[in-house]
Design a protein around this motif. Sequence first.
Motif, PDB file in Angstrom:
ATOM      1  N   GLY A 216       0.703  -1.252   0.003  1.00 36.20           N
ATOM      2  CA  GLY A 216       0.159   0.058  -0.197  1.00 36.20           C
ATOM      3  C   GLY A 216       0.480   1.464  -0.069  1.00 36.20           C
ATOM      4  N   LYS A 217       2.229   1.152  -0.226  1.00 36.22           N
ATOM      5  CA  LYS A 217       2.660   2.263  -0.122  1.00 36.22           C
ATOM      6  C   LYS A 217       2.244   3.253  -1.195  1.00 36.22           C
ATOM      7  N   TYR A 218       1.816   2.551  -2.524  1.00 38.78           N
ATOM      8  CA  TYR A 218       0.921   3.903  -2.913  1.00 38.78           C
ATOM      9  C   TYR A 218      -0.058   3.027  -4.099  1.00 38.78           C
ATOM     10  N   GLY A 219      -1.078   3.050  -4.713  1.00 41.14           N
ATOM     11  CA  GLY A 219      -1.888   2.816  -5.715  1.00 41.14           C
ATOM     12  C   GLY A 219      -2.959   3.781  -5.886  1.00 41.14           C
ATOM     13  N   VAL A 220      -4.531   3.192  -5.862  1.00 39.29           N
ATOM     14  CA  VAL A 220      -5.902   3.683  -6.804  1.00 39.29           C
ATOM     15  C   VAL A 220      -6.848   3.470  -5.835  1.00 39.29           C
ATOM     16  N   TRP A 221      -7.258   4.760  -5.040  1.00 35.77           N
ATOM     17  CA  TRP A 221      -8.831   4.138  -4.744  1.00 35.77           C
ATOM     18  C   TRP A 221      -9.810   5.370  -5.318  1.00 35.77           C
ATOM     19  N   LEU A 222     -11.216   5.368  -5.304  1.00 36.45           N
ATOM     20  CA  LEU A 222     -11.649   6.435  -6.275  1.00 36.45           C
ATOM     21  C   LEU A 222     -12.974   5.301  -5.504  1.00 36.45           C
ATOM     22  N   GLN A 223     -14.204   6.144  -5.448  1.00 38.24           N
ATOM     23  CA  GLN A 223     -15.541   6.556  -5.812  1.00 38.24           C
ATOM     24  C   GLN A 223     -16.591   6.738  -7.438  1.00 38.24           C
ATOM     25  N   ASP A 224     -16.582   5.990  -8.172  1.00 38.52           N
ATOM     26  CA  ASP A 224     -17.568   6.177  -8.915  1.00 38.52           C
ATOM     27  C   ASP A 224     -18.913   7.528  -9.384  1.00 38.52           C
ATOM     28  N   PRO A 225     -18.459   8.355  -9.783  1.00 36.24           N
ATOM     29  CA  PRO A 225     -19.118   9.804  -9.712  1.00 36.24           C
ATOM     30  C   PRO A 225     -20.312   9.433 -10.088  1.00 36.24           C
ATOM     31  N   GLU A 226     -20.614   8.918 -11.698  1.00 36.55           N
ATOM     32  CA  GLU A 226     -21.539   8.010 -11.955  1.00 36.55           C
ATOM     33  C   GLU A 226     -21.605   6.849 -11.944  1.00 36.55           C
ATOM     34  N   PRO A 227     -22.586   5.884 -11.366  1.00 34.59           N
ATOM     35  CA  PRO A 227     -22.365   4.426 -11.123  1.00 34.59           C
ATOM     36  C   PRO A 227     -23.348   3.635 -11.694  1.00 34.59           C
ATOM     37  N   GLN A 228     -23.151   2.733 -12.173  1.00 32.56           N
ATOM     38  CA  GLN A 228     -24.330   1.908 -13.212  1.00 32.56           C
ATOM     39  C   GLN A 228     -24.467   0.486 -12.594  1.00 32.56           C
ATOM     40  N   GLY A 229     -25.403   0.572 -12.795  1.00 39.20           N
ATOM     41  CA  GLY A 229     -26.102  -1.802 -12.195  1.00 39.20           C
ATOM     42  C   GLY A 229     -26.617  -1.515 -11.060  1.00 39.20           C
ATOM     43  N   PRO A 230     -27.327  -2.407 -10.449  1.00 35.34           N
ATOM     44  CA  PRO A 230     -27.512  -2.787  -9.305  1.00 35.34           C
ATOM     45  C   PRO A 230     -26.759  -2.988  -7.877  1.00 35.34           C
ATOM     46  N   ASN A 231     -25.728  -3.869  -8.258  1.00 32.71           N
ATOM     47  CA  ASN A 231     -24.982  -4.012  -8.011  1.00 32.71           C
ATOM     48  C   ASN A 231     -23.807  -2.671  -6.673  1.00 32.71           C
ATOM     49  N   TYR A 232     -23.812  -1.841  -7.353  1.00 30.08           N
ATOM     50  CA  TYR A 232     -22.716  -0.547  -6.440  1.00 30.08           C
ATOM     51  C   TYR A 232     -23.394   0.617  -6.410  1.00 30.08           C
ATOM     52  N   ASN A 233     -23.266   1.614  -6.021  1.00 33.65           N
ATOM     53  CA  ASN A 233     -24.422   2.479  -6.152  1.00 33.65           C
ATOM     54  C   ASN A 233     -22.873   3.885  -5.851  1.00 33.65           C
ATOM     55  N   ASN A 234     -23.701   4.935  -5.475  1.00 31.99           N
ATOM     56  CA  ASN A 234     -21.774   6.355  -5.404  1.00 31.99           C
ATOM     57  C   ASN A 234     -21.480   6.098  -3.932  1.00 31.99           C
ATOM     58  N   LYS A 235     -21.935   5.953  -3.614  1.00 32.31           N
ATOM     59  CA  LYS A 235     -21.175   5.291  -1.769  1.00 32.31           C
ATOM     60  C   LYS A 235     -20.335   3.914  -1.561  1.00 32.31           C
ATOM     61  N   THR A 236     -20.140   3.428  -2.799  1.00 31.37           N
ATOM     62  CA  THR A 236     -19.059   1.965  -2.844  1.00 31.37           C
ATOM     63  C   THR A 236     -17.355   2.405  -3.233  1.00 31.37           C
ATOM     64  N   VAL A 237     -17.235   2.304  -2.088  1.00 31.46           N
ATOM     65  CA  VAL A 237     -15.466   2.692  -2.600  1.00 31.46           C
ATOM     66  C   VAL A 237     -14.396   1.087  -3.262  1.00 31.46           C
ATOM     67  N   TRP A 238     -13.667   1.807  -4.282  1.00 36.94           N
ATOM     68  CA  TRP A 238     -12.840   0.951  -4.853  1.00 36.94           C
ATOM     69  C   TRP A 238     -11.261   1.196  -4.177  1.00 36.94           C
ATOM     70  N   ARG A 239     -10.555   0.310  -4.248  1.00 38.02           N
ATOM     71  CA  ARG A 239      -8.770   0.185  -4.174  1.00 38.02           C
ATOM     72  C   ARG A 239      -8.136  -0.727  -4.993  1.00 38.02           C
ATOM     73  N   ILE A 240      -6.643   0.086  -4.753  1.00 37.51           N
ATOM     74  CA  ILE A 240      -6.777  -1.108  -6.292  1.00 37.51           C
ATOM     75  C   ILE A 240      -5.200  -0.932  -5.012  1.00 37.51           C
ATOM     76  N   ASP A 241      -4.126  -1.735  -4.141  1.00 35.53           N
ATOM     77  CA  ASP A 241      -2.457  -1.332  -4.061  1.00 35.53           C
ATOM     78  C   ASP A 241      -1.677  -1.599  -5.338  1.00 35.53           C
ATOM     79  N   THR A 242      -1.491  -1.220  -6.088  1.00 31.26           N
ATOM     80  CA  THR A 242      -0.123  -0.728  -7.421  1.00 31.26           C
ATOM     81  C   THR A 242       0.912  -1.441  -6.989  1.00 31.26           C
ATOM     82  N   VAL A 243       1.373  -2.202  -5.970  1.00 27.35           N
ATOM     83  CA  VAL A 243       2.737  -2.122  -5.453  1.00 27.35           C
ATOM     84  C   VAL A 243       2.585  -3.560  -5.682  1.00 27.35           C
ATOM     85  N   GLY A 244       3.843  -3.704  -6.548  1.00 27.78           N
ATOM     86  CA  GLY A 244       3.829  -5.455  -6.847  1.00 27.78           C
ATOM     87  C   GLY A 244       3.877  -6.080  -8.039  1.00 27.78           C
ATOM     88  N   LYS A 245       4.053  -6.965  -8.981  1.00 31.63           N
ATOM     89  CA  LYS A 245       4.750  -7.425 -10.554  1.00 31.63           C
ATOM     90  C   LYS A 245       3.152  -7.991 -11.061  1.00 31.63           C
TER      91      LYS A 245
END
Length: 461
Positions: A216-245
């Motif tokens: 987790g030294k660096y990565g990506v974390w976001l919320q979709d400003p215009e979510p689509q579909g029934p499974n996720y909404n604008n409160k859902t938080v997405w996280r990707i740890d980008t350290v690694g091969k």
Amino acid sequence: MWLQVSLLCLSCLTQTQQAQDRASLRRSNDHTGRCHYSFTVPSPEESSCSGGSMKPEMDGVSSRLTLLEALVTRLLAGEDGGAGTGPRAKGEEEVQEAYSQVTRERNQLQQDKELLSRQVQELQRRLAELSQEAETLSQRPCQQTHTSGAKQRENRPASDPAYDLGNGAYQEMKAEVTEVPASQLIPEGSPNFTGCGELQSVGDPVLHKKADSITGKYGVWLQDPEPQGPNYNNKTVWRIDTVGKDVRQVFAYEDMDQLSQGFPMKVLVLPEPMESTGATMYRGSLYYQRKRSRSLIRYDLTSERLASRLELPHAGFHGQHPYSWGGYTDIDLAADEQGLWAIYSTNTAKGAIVISKLDPESLEVKRSWETNIRKNTVANAFIVCGRLYTVGSYTAPNTTINYVFDTATGMGRAVSVPFKNKYRYNSMVDYNHAQRKLFAWDNFHMVTYDIRLGKASNSSS
């Protein structure tokens, strides 16, 4: 034993001295006229010098000397060979060794005490200097900070790759501070508020989560400003740890509270590995750059399948044209009020930032703009209302947003909007137009910034 030997020797010397006191020396001439000397010592027991009485005396002296020699020989032999074998001598050796050890420990403790005393004195001196400096600063009136390009160059840390005055990649920019009339700061809810305008200020970073591992030294974390579909909404938080091969895992959290507690509701596995921190969320899809290529991928979050793939024409990748902090940040994807964008560079542009408007479905390039600022001289970039903004440094705690390029006019210029890297290693900045916030990943810390926009211009993209 030594006392007895000493007394015996003293007795012998005394007798010899007394005999010498009674001795006499006579001188006479014989019948030929020569001089004769006679030395006479009277016997202590005998009045005459008969030969028969002399032998017992000499035998007694000889036996006493023999006895004395034997006694001395035994004494010396016992002192040299047997002194260390007795219990008393062994105890004395142990006491001596213990005393030596205590002495050494005492000397070491004394040295440690002197060293600590010197360190305390040095700390007290530094504390006094800092207190004096703080007092001086508190009494000094605040001055307007000059925001020339040279000043920005001085504030840029030496560790920043762009801080190389001999490097042609460095481009000096003159920052301009423009006073914005209060009439141009239109509050939300006002009839004149259109939702878009030039960036005026960025708030202090607000911490939401700190990564708990080296990935987790660096990565990506976001919320979709215009979510689509029934499974996720604008409160859902997405996280990707980008350290690694092989970066493939995408963590989904129900909301910010679940993110802060570290409880993901789902983990998705990408079909193709991701490279760097340039991914973004938009309309129910994750957009990212495939590892070691200029290919862009749209991953549909609802179906969990790869929906589109396209190579970004002539785009540099895998360290050809990254931001100043590195990290293979050659292609940076962004979303704003106007759609999906790619921020990158090409060999034709000679390292200058190129902005391309992308089709969200097919990823095809709809239009491109070439700016006059080099990509490796800035730490990061984001797009708000069709305007590109660049961040001056990723490590300086107090840096600036130093450049803006408006795609509506095709013009760029230097600006100076204060921006804080609180944790000194900001590797990702992305804009969420639904929340009017910047999302950033700063040295293990996931933070957001509130922003304020000015009055919207009449131009359109």
